[in-house]
Design a protein around this motif. Sequence first.
Motif, PDB file in Angstrom:
ATOM      1  N   PRO A 214      14.557  14.134  15.627  1.00 56.90           N
ATOM      2  CA  PRO A 214      13.968  15.473  15.628  1.00 56.90           C
ATOM      3  C   PRO A 214      13.990  16.099  17.017  1.00 56.90           C
ATOM      4  CG  PRO A 214      12.631  13.977  14.332  1.00 56.90           C
ATOM      5  CD  PRO A 214      13.662  13.132  15.006  1.00 56.90           C
ATOM      6  N   VAL A 215      14.403  17.344  17.101  1.00 62.22           N
ATOM      7  CA  VAL A 215      14.431  18.072  18.368  1.00 62.22           C
ATOM      8  C   VAL A 215      13.032  18.608  18.630  1.00 62.22           C
ATOM      9  CG1 VAL A 215      15.412  20.019  19.621  1.00 62.22           C
ATOM     10  CG2 VAL A 215      16.848  18.690  18.049  1.00 62.22           C
ATOM     11  N   SER A 216      12.427  18.185  19.729  1.00 61.50           N
ATOM     12  CA  SER A 216      11.044  18.553  20.033  1.00 61.50           C
ATOM     13  C   SER A 216      10.913  19.357  21.317  1.00 61.50           C
ATOM     14  CB  SER A 216      10.173  17.292  20.125  1.00 61.50           C
ATOM     15  OG  SER A 216      10.668  16.422  21.133  1.00 61.50           O
TER      16      SER A 216
ATOM     17  N   GLY B 112      17.271  24.657  11.954  1.00 62.84           N
ATOM     18  CA  GLY B 112      16.589  23.716  11.088  1.00 62.84           C
ATOM     19  C   GLY B 112      15.595  22.832  11.822  1.00 62.84           C
ATOM     20  N   GLY B 113      15.145  21.810  11.109  1.00 60.01           N
ATOM     21  CA  GLY B 113      14.100  20.955  11.650  1.00 60.01           C
ATOM     22  C   GLY B 113      12.752  21.657  11.611  1.00 60.01           C
ATOM     23  N   ARG B 114      11.950  21.439  12.634  1.00 62.58           N
ATOM     24  CA  ARG B 114      10.625  22.047  12.735  1.00 62.58           C
ATOM     25  C   ARG B 114      10.584  22.962  13.953  1.00 62.58           C
ATOM     26  NH1 ARG B 114      10.701  20.694   8.362  1.00 62.58           N
ATOM     27  NH2 ARG B 114       9.616  19.001   7.300  1.00 62.58           N
ATOM     28  N   PRO B 115       9.894  24.093  13.842  1.00 62.43           N
ATOM     29  CA  PRO B 115       9.753  24.945  15.029  1.00 62.43           C
ATOM     30  C   PRO B 115       8.997  24.211  16.142  1.00 62.43           C
ATOM     31  CG  PRO B 115       9.020  26.089  13.032  1.00 62.43           C
ATOM     32  CD  PRO B 115       9.204  24.640  12.669  1.00 62.43           C
ATOM     33  N   VAL B 116       9.448  24.408  17.356  1.00 57.36           N
ATOM     34  CA  VAL B 116       8.718  23.926  18.524  1.00 57.36           C
ATOM     35  C   VAL B 116       7.909  25.121  19.034  1.00 57.36           C
ATOM     36  CG1 VAL B 116       8.872  22.878  20.814  1.00 57.36           C
ATOM     37  CG2 VAL B 116      10.554  22.281  19.049  1.00 57.36           C
ATOM     38  N   TRP B 117       6.695  25.253  18.531  1.00 55.94           N
ATOM     39  CA  TRP B 117       5.868  26.411  18.872  1.00 55.94           C
ATOM     40  C   TRP B 117       5.430  26.337  20.328  1.00 55.94           C
ATOM     41  CZ3 TRP B 117       6.278  29.957  15.328  1.00 55.94           C
ATOM     42  CH2 TRP B 117       6.379  29.619  13.970  1.00 55.94           C
ATOM     43  N   LEU B 118       5.439  27.485  20.988  1.00 55.94           N
ATOM     44  CA  LEU B 118       5.045  27.538  22.392  1.00 55.94           C
ATOM     45  C   LEU B 118       3.581  27.913  22.569  1.00 55.94           C
ATOM     46  CD1 LEU B 118       8.167  29.297  23.974  1.00 55.94           C
ATOM     47  CD2 LEU B 118       7.669  26.856  23.838  1.00 55.94           C
TER      48      LEU B 118
ATOM     49  N   PRO C 291      -1.146  28.894  10.079  1.00 57.97           N
ATOM     50  CA  PRO C 291      -1.051  28.002  11.242  1.00 57.97           C
ATOM     51  C   PRO C 291      -0.445  26.645  10.869  1.00 57.97           C
ATOM     52  CG  PRO C 291      -3.296  28.008  10.434  1.00 57.97           C
ATOM     53  CD  PRO C 291      -2.541  29.006   9.588  1.00 57.97           C
ATOM     54  N   LEU C 292       0.798  26.667  10.414  1.00 61.34           N
ATOM     55  CA  LEU C 292       1.467  25.460   9.933  1.00 61.34           C
ATOM     56  C   LEU C 292       2.394  24.901  11.006  1.00 61.34           C
ATOM     57  CD1 LEU C 292       2.514  26.697   6.377  1.00 61.34           C
ATOM     58  CD2 LEU C 292       0.460  25.420   6.999  1.00 61.34           C
ATOM     59  N   THR C 293       2.411  23.596  11.146  1.00 59.96           N
ATOM     60  CA  THR C 293       3.381  22.945  12.029  1.00 59.96           C
ATOM     61  C   THR C 293       4.589  22.447  11.254  1.00 59.96           C
ATOM     62  OG1 THR C 293       2.185  20.852  11.812  1.00 59.96           O
ATOM     63  CG2 THR C 293       1.629  22.255  13.698  1.00 59.96           C
ATOM     64  N   THR C 294       4.464  22.288   9.934  1.00 59.01           N
ATOM     65  CA  THR C 294       5.589  21.910   9.086  1.00 59.01           C
ATOM     66  C   THR C 294       5.647  22.854   7.894  1.00 59.01           C
ATOM     67  OG1 THR C 294       4.300  20.343   7.764  1.00 59.01           O
ATOM     68  CG2 THR C 294       5.383  19.494   9.745  1.00 59.01           C
ATOM     69  N   GLY C 295       6.849  23.000   7.348  1.00 57.41           N
ATOM     70  CA  GLY C 295       7.058  23.889   6.219  1.00 57.41           C
ATOM     71  C   GLY C 295       8.505  23.816   5.781  1.00 57.41           C
ATOM     72  N   PRO C 296       8.928  24.720   4.904  1.00 57.73           N
ATOM     73  CA  PRO C 296      10.316  24.695   4.427  1.00 57.73           C
ATOM     74  C   PRO C 296      11.305  24.878   5.579  1.00 57.73           C
ATOM     75  CG  PRO C 296       8.951  26.136   3.070  1.00 57.73           C
ATOM     76  CD  PRO C 296       8.131  25.774   4.253  1.00 57.73           C
ATOM     77  N   THR C 297      12.337  24.083   5.569  1.00 56.04           N
ATOM     78  CA  THR C 297      13.353  24.155   6.610  1.00 56.04           C
ATOM     79  C   THR C 297      14.735  24.125   5.969  1.00 56.04           C
ATOM     80  OG1 THR C 297      14.015  23.239   8.769  1.00 56.04           O
ATOM     81  CG2 THR C 297      13.479  21.654   7.015  1.00 56.04           C
ATOM     82  N   LEU C 298      15.774  24.129   6.775  1.00 54.15           N
ATOM     83  CA  LEU C 298      17.137  24.093   6.243  1.00 54.15           C
ATOM     84  C   LEU C 298      17.419  22.754   5.567  1.00 54.15           C
ATOM     85  CD1 LEU C 298      19.168  25.743   9.162  1.00 54.15           C
ATOM     86  CD2 LEU C 298      18.324  26.815   7.057  1.00 54.15           C
TER      87      LEU C 298
END
Length: 208
Positions: free
Chosen positions: A16-18, A25-31, A109-116
Motif C-alpha cells: 500500500p502506498v502511504s 487506487g488504493g486508499r487516499p493519503v489524507w493530509l 470522515p472515512l479512511t477507507t472506502g470504494p477504490t479501483l
Amino acid sequence: MATALRIEGFIPADRPVSTPTTKFGGRPVWLTGPQWPVSEAWDRPMRFVGQFALDPVLGPAGQGRLAYVFVTHADHGETFFDPDVIDPDGGENAVIVQPGGTYAGPVRPLTTGPTLYDADGAEAEFTVALRPVPDPTPPGAEPVDADKIGGTPAYFQGDDRPDGDAWRLLLQLDANWTPFSLLLGSAPRLFAFVSRDGTRGRLLVQDS
C-alpha cells in the motif's frame, strides 16, 4: 511553452502506498483529515480514483498539496447502471484539494472506502511512470492526445473547461485503456481540473 507529465505506464504497487504522492487506487493519503465524498443519487461513498501532487500543475501554489479524484461507480459485479458522472455539478464526481481546499458537497470522515478494482474485482493500486513533454508542441499545434497530468486539455467535443480560464488541467485520462475498471461511458475521456489558487477542483467526462 507549457509542459505536461505524460503517463507512460501504470506500475502495480507491491505494498500500500502511504506517502503523499501521485497514484491511482488504493486508499487516499489524507493530509488534513478524511473528506470522502458521497454520491447524491446513491447516498454512499464515491469510488476513489487517485491522488495527484499539485506542484507540477500549479507551481508554488500547489506545493505540499494533493488533489483527490472520486466518481460514483458501481461495485464489481453489480448489474445496474451508474448515475450520470459527466456533469461537474451533478453530485456524482468530486475533486477534493488538501490542505486549504473547499468542497460544497457532502463528505464522510472515512479512511477507507470504494477504490479501483481490476477485471477480477480485486482492489487495485498503481504508481505511475511520468515523462515531461511540451504541451502543446510545437506552439499552435494540437495538445498532447494521451493520458497526462497538467498541460492543455485535448477535447474532442468542444472546449468544456469550467468557467473559462480560472482552471488548470489536473488529469486527462482515457478510462477504457487502463489496467483498472473505470466504466464512465462507451469511449470516455476524463478531465479533472484545479483552480489556479489550488483551493477547488472540478471533473467532467466527454464520451464519443
